[in-house]
Each structure stands twice: as C-alpha cells, then as structure tokens.
Design a protein around this motif. Structure first.
Motif, PDB file in Angstrom:
ATOM      1  N   ILE A   7      20.908  40.225  44.827  1.00 52.84           N
ATOM      2  CA  ILE A   7      20.341  40.638  43.546  1.00 52.84           C
ATOM      3  C   ILE A   7      19.434  39.533  42.994  1.00 52.84           C
ATOM      4  CG2 ILE A   7      20.903  41.343  41.185  1.00 52.84           C
ATOM      5  CD1 ILE A   7      21.663  43.462  43.205  1.00 52.84           C
ATOM      6  N   ILE A   8      19.849  38.284  43.143  1.00 52.75           N
ATOM      7  CA  ILE A   8      19.036  37.180  42.617  1.00 52.75           C
ATOM      8  C   ILE A   8      17.649  37.151  43.250  1.00 52.75           C
ATOM      9  CG2 ILE A   8      18.814  34.660  42.466  1.00 52.75           C
ATOM     10  CD1 ILE A   8      21.831  34.534  41.942  1.00 52.75           C
ATOM     11  N   PRO A   9      17.510  37.241  44.597  1.00 56.15           N
ATOM     12  CA  PRO A   9      16.160  37.220  45.159  1.00 56.15           C
ATOM     13  C   PRO A   9      15.280  38.382  44.692  1.00 56.15           C
ATOM     14  CG  PRO A   9      17.773  36.794  46.872  1.00 56.15           C
ATOM     15  CD  PRO A   9      18.530  37.204  45.638  1.00 56.15           C
ATOM     16  N   LYS A  10      15.870  39.535  44.472  1.00 51.19           N
ATOM     17  CA  LYS A  10      15.084  40.710  44.093  1.00 51.19           C
ATOM     18  C   LYS A  10      14.735  40.738  42.598  1.00 51.19           C
ATOM     19  CE  LYS A  10      14.766  45.656  44.305  1.00 51.19           C
ATOM     20  NZ  LYS A  10      14.597  46.633  45.300  1.00 51.19           N
ATOM     21  N   TYR A  11      15.706  40.403  41.742  1.00 48.08           N
ATOM     22  CA  TYR A  11      15.516  40.560  40.298  1.00 48.08           C
ATOM     23  C   TYR A  11      15.448  39.248  39.521  1.00 48.08           C
ATOM     24  CZ  TYR A  11      16.623  45.480  41.051  1.00 48.08           C
ATOM     25  OH  TYR A  11      16.614  46.786  41.485  1.00 48.08           O
ATOM     26  N   GLY A  12      15.810  38.138  40.161  1.00 50.74           N
ATOM     27  CA  GLY A  12      15.857  36.856  39.463  1.00 50.74           C
ATOM     28  C   GLY A  12      17.246  36.574  38.933  1.00 50.74           C
ATOM     29  N   ALA A  13      17.497  35.308  38.639  1.00 57.27           N
ATOM     30  CA  ALA A  13      18.830  34.867  38.229  1.00 57.27           C
ATOM     31  C   ALA A  13      19.272  35.476  36.902  1.00 57.27           C
ATOM     32  CB  ALA A  13      18.872  33.340  38.159  1.00 57.27           C
ATOM     33  N   VAL A  14      18.387  35.536  35.932  1.00 62.39           N
ATOM     34  CA  VAL A  14      18.770  36.056  34.610  1.00 62.39           C
ATOM     35  C   VAL A  14      19.241  37.503  34.722  1.00 62.39           C
ATOM     36  CG1 VAL A  14      17.946  36.636  32.286  1.00 62.39           C
ATOM     37  CG2 VAL A  14      17.300  34.456  33.327  1.00 62.39           C
ATOM     38  N   ALA A  15      18.439  38.354  35.349  1.00 60.54           N
ATOM     39  CA  ALA A  15      18.810  39.766  35.491  1.00 60.54           C
ATOM     40  C   ALA A  15      20.072  39.916  36.339  1.00 60.54           C
ATOM     41  CB  ALA A  15      17.660  40.562  36.099  1.00 60.54           C
ATOM     42  N   ALA A  16      20.185  39.133  37.407  1.00 59.30           N
ATOM     43  CA  ALA A  16      21.350  39.252  38.292  1.00 59.30           C
ATOM     44  C   ALA A  16      22.634  38.871  37.574  1.00 59.30           C
ATOM     45  CB  ALA A  16      21.155  38.381  39.530  1.00 59.30           C
ATOM     46  N   ILE A  17      22.627  37.759  36.879  1.00 60.39           N
ATOM     47  CA  ILE A  17      23.852  37.293  36.216  1.00 60.39           C
ATOM     48  C   ILE A  17      24.201  38.184  35.026  1.00 60.39           C
ATOM     49  CG2 ILE A  17      24.943  35.366  34.973  1.00 60.39           C
ATOM     50  CD1 ILE A  17      24.506  34.926  38.064  1.00 60.39           C
ATOM     51  N   THR A  18      23.220  38.542  34.226  1.00 62.87           N
ATOM     52  CA  THR A  18      23.532  39.364  33.049  1.00 62.87           C
ATOM     53  C   THR A  18      23.907  40.798  33.420  1.00 62.87           C
ATOM     54  OG1 THR A  18      21.176  39.828  32.682  1.00 62.87           O
ATOM     55  CG2 THR A  18      22.144  37.969  31.469  1.00 62.87           C
ATOM     56  N   SER A  19      23.412  41.298  34.569  1.00 64.87           N
ATOM     57  CA  SER A  19      23.750  42.666  34.980  1.00 64.87           C
ATOM     58  C   SER A  19      25.049  42.735  35.773  1.00 64.87           C
ATOM     59  CB  SER A  19      22.614  43.267  35.819  1.00 64.87           C
ATOM     60  OG  SER A  19      22.538  42.642  37.093  1.00 64.87           O
ATOM     61  N   TRP A  20      25.587  41.593  36.150  1.00 60.26           N
ATOM     62  CA  TRP A  20      26.820  41.538  36.943  1.00 60.26           C
ATOM     63  C   TRP A  20      27.995  41.897  36.045  1.00 60.26           C
ATOM     64  CZ3 TRP A  20      29.906  36.624  38.263  1.00 60.26           C
ATOM     65  CH2 TRP A  20      30.869  36.905  39.252  1.00 60.26           C
ATOM     66  N   CYS A  21      28.532  43.087  36.231  1.00 58.61           N
ATOM     67  CA  CYS A  21      29.604  43.558  35.355  1.00 58.61           C
ATOM     68  C   CYS A  21      30.864  43.941  36.128  1.00 58.61           C
ATOM     69  CB  CYS A  21      29.119  44.698  34.476  1.00 58.61           C
ATOM     70  SG  CYS A  21      28.297  46.020  35.351  1.00 58.61           S
ATOM     71  N   GLY A  22      30.865  43.789  37.435  1.00 60.28           N
ATOM     72  CA  GLY A  22      32.054  44.068  38.234  1.00 60.28           C
ATOM     73  C   GLY A  22      33.275  43.284  37.790  1.00 60.28           C
ATOM     74  N   PRO A  23      33.130  41.977  37.493  1.00 61.53           N
ATOM     75  CA  PRO A  23      34.302  41.187  37.108  1.00 61.53           C
ATOM     76  C   PRO A  23      34.920  41.598  35.777  1.00 61.53           C
ATOM     77  CG  PRO A  23      32.518  39.742  37.763  1.00 61.53           C
ATOM     78  CD  PRO A  23      31.957  41.132  37.692  1.00 61.53           C
ATOM     79  N   ILE A  24      34.182  42.350  34.970  1.00 60.01           N
ATOM     80  CA  ILE A  24      34.744  42.734  33.669  1.00 60.01           C
ATOM     81  C   ILE A  24      35.277  44.167  33.690  1.00 60.01           C
ATOM     82  CG2 ILE A  24      33.422  41.057  32.328  1.00 60.01           C
ATOM     83  CD1 ILE A  24      31.456  43.309  31.635  1.00 60.01           C
ATOM     84  N   GLY A  25      35.525  44.679  34.880  1.00 60.67           N
ATOM     85  CA  GLY A  25      36.171  45.981  35.006  1.00 60.67           C
ATOM     86  C   GLY A  25      35.248  47.180  34.983  1.00 60.67           C
ATOM     87  N   ALA A  26      33.958  46.977  35.135  1.00 57.44           N
ATOM     88  CA  ALA A  26      33.014  48.104  35.150  1.00 57.44           C
ATOM     89  C   ALA A  26      33.153  48.884  36.452  1.00 57.44           C
ATOM     90  CB  ALA A  26      31.585  47.596  34.978  1.00 57.44           C
ATOM     91  N   ASP A  27      32.664  50.112  36.447  1.00 58.80           N
ATOM     92  CA  ASP A  27      32.728  50.945  37.644  1.00 58.80           C
ATOM     93  C   ASP A  27      31.813  50.439  38.756  1.00 58.80           C
ATOM     94  OD1 ASP A  27      34.623  52.903  36.847  1.00 58.80           O
ATOM     95  OD2 ASP A  27      33.101  53.783  35.542  1.00 58.80           O
ATOM     96  N   ARG A  28      30.696  49.828  38.386  1.00 62.07           N
ATOM     97  CA  ARG A  28      29.739  49.329  39.370  1.00 62.07           C
ATOM     98  C   ARG A  28      29.616  47.811  39.237  1.00 62.07           C
ATOM     99  NH1 ARG A  28      29.451  53.977  37.726  1.00 62.07           N
ATOM    100  NH2 ARG A  28      28.915  53.281  35.652  1.00 62.07           N
TER     101      ARG A  28
END
Length: 162
Positions: free
Chosen positions: A1-22
């Motif tokens: 995700i980082i290479p495609k969208y950049g670090a900011v988008a990758a880290i802020t969109s990462w929601c798996g650890p908080i119990g999201a479905d995706r």
C-alpha cells in the motif's frame, strides 16, 4: 500500500488492527490482505461483511512460508514493523502507526513475531459486483454472521497486476 498510495494514505487507511472488516479503507477503494502458504488453495473470508462493499476493492493474497532460519530474503513481523516505523519520518504519522499496533495488542517481545518468513508471491484480485462473495442484503435476516472459503484457483478471472 505504501508504494502505491504513499505512507500517509497507507498508515491512516490501515484499519485492520482496530477491528474493521477490511485491512485498508481508502476514499475510493479498499484492500483485504490474506496471508497463506504456497500449499493452500483457498483463503478464508472471516465475516459476511468483509467483502460486501459498494465500491470496488482488492483482495491481496500473500504467498509466504516460514523459514527455519533467517536468510537475506526473509523477514520477521518484528523486523517488518521496525522497518516501516523507521521509514516514517513524520513523527505524527509514526505515532499513529504505533498506536494502531498497540490497539492490536502488538507486543514486540512476543517470540512468535520473530519467526522468519519469506514471501514468494503477492496475488491481487479485483473485488467487483461479479466477484464471488456473500452479500448481506441477499441473505435471510436470520443469518447474522459466518465465514467462508474462496478457492484461489477459482478466482483467476479476477486476478489483476499488482
């Protein structure tokens, strides 16, 4: 995700650890990441809602194997986390990354996180209206949850380039 969208988008969109479905939810897409061994021919979808989205997304199948010892091509989950954290030069973004890990009960001292792995392949599949998935609106209301397996060989017509 980082290479495609950049670090900011990758880290802020990462929601798996908080119990999201995706695992990653972006404004115009989403990603679900499934890690599996080379010998497996299926992935497990862990909830009815996991692939049930109105916008197109992707399932990434990461083909990996445990290694008996570290070699130049292997990584551990701890080394991967350290590498990502060290690459995040923005301190606020680094704090977001580590707070998400804490929310997922990440413990750097857990010995299981030092098992070496090697990635053999990453396969990406487009999840659109034609993709074989369970859709909640088409289920009887009496079915509240469930898991299901998808055949990786059966998904080949949805395979896209990474």
């Amino acid at each position: 995700i980082i290479p495609k969208y950049g670090a900011v988008a990758a880290i802020t969109s990462w929601c798996g650890p908080i119990g999201a479905d995706r695992d990653f939810e972006l404004a115009d897409s989403w990603y679900e990441v499934k890690a599996t061994s080379l010998s497996k021919d299926f992935i497990t979808i862990s909830s009815i809602d996991q692939l049930d989205m109105d916008i197109e997304g992707k399932v990434a199948v990461v083909r990996l194997e445990k290694m008996s010892e570290n070699n130049n091509e292997s990584f551990t989950l701890n080394s991967l986390i350290d590498e990502i954290g060290n690459d995040l030069t923005d301190l606020d973004l680094r704090m977001i990354f580590y707070s998400k890990l804490v929310g997922a009960n990440y413990d750097h001292s857990d010995e299981r996180l030092d098992v070496p792995y090697i990635v053999y392949d990453i396969e990406l599949y487009k999840v659109d209206d034609s993709f074989p998935k369970i859709v909640r609106s088409k289920l009887p209301v009496e079915i509240s949850n469930g898991t299901y397996n998808l055949s990786i060989p059966g998904l080949q017509r949805w395979k896209v380039n990474c």
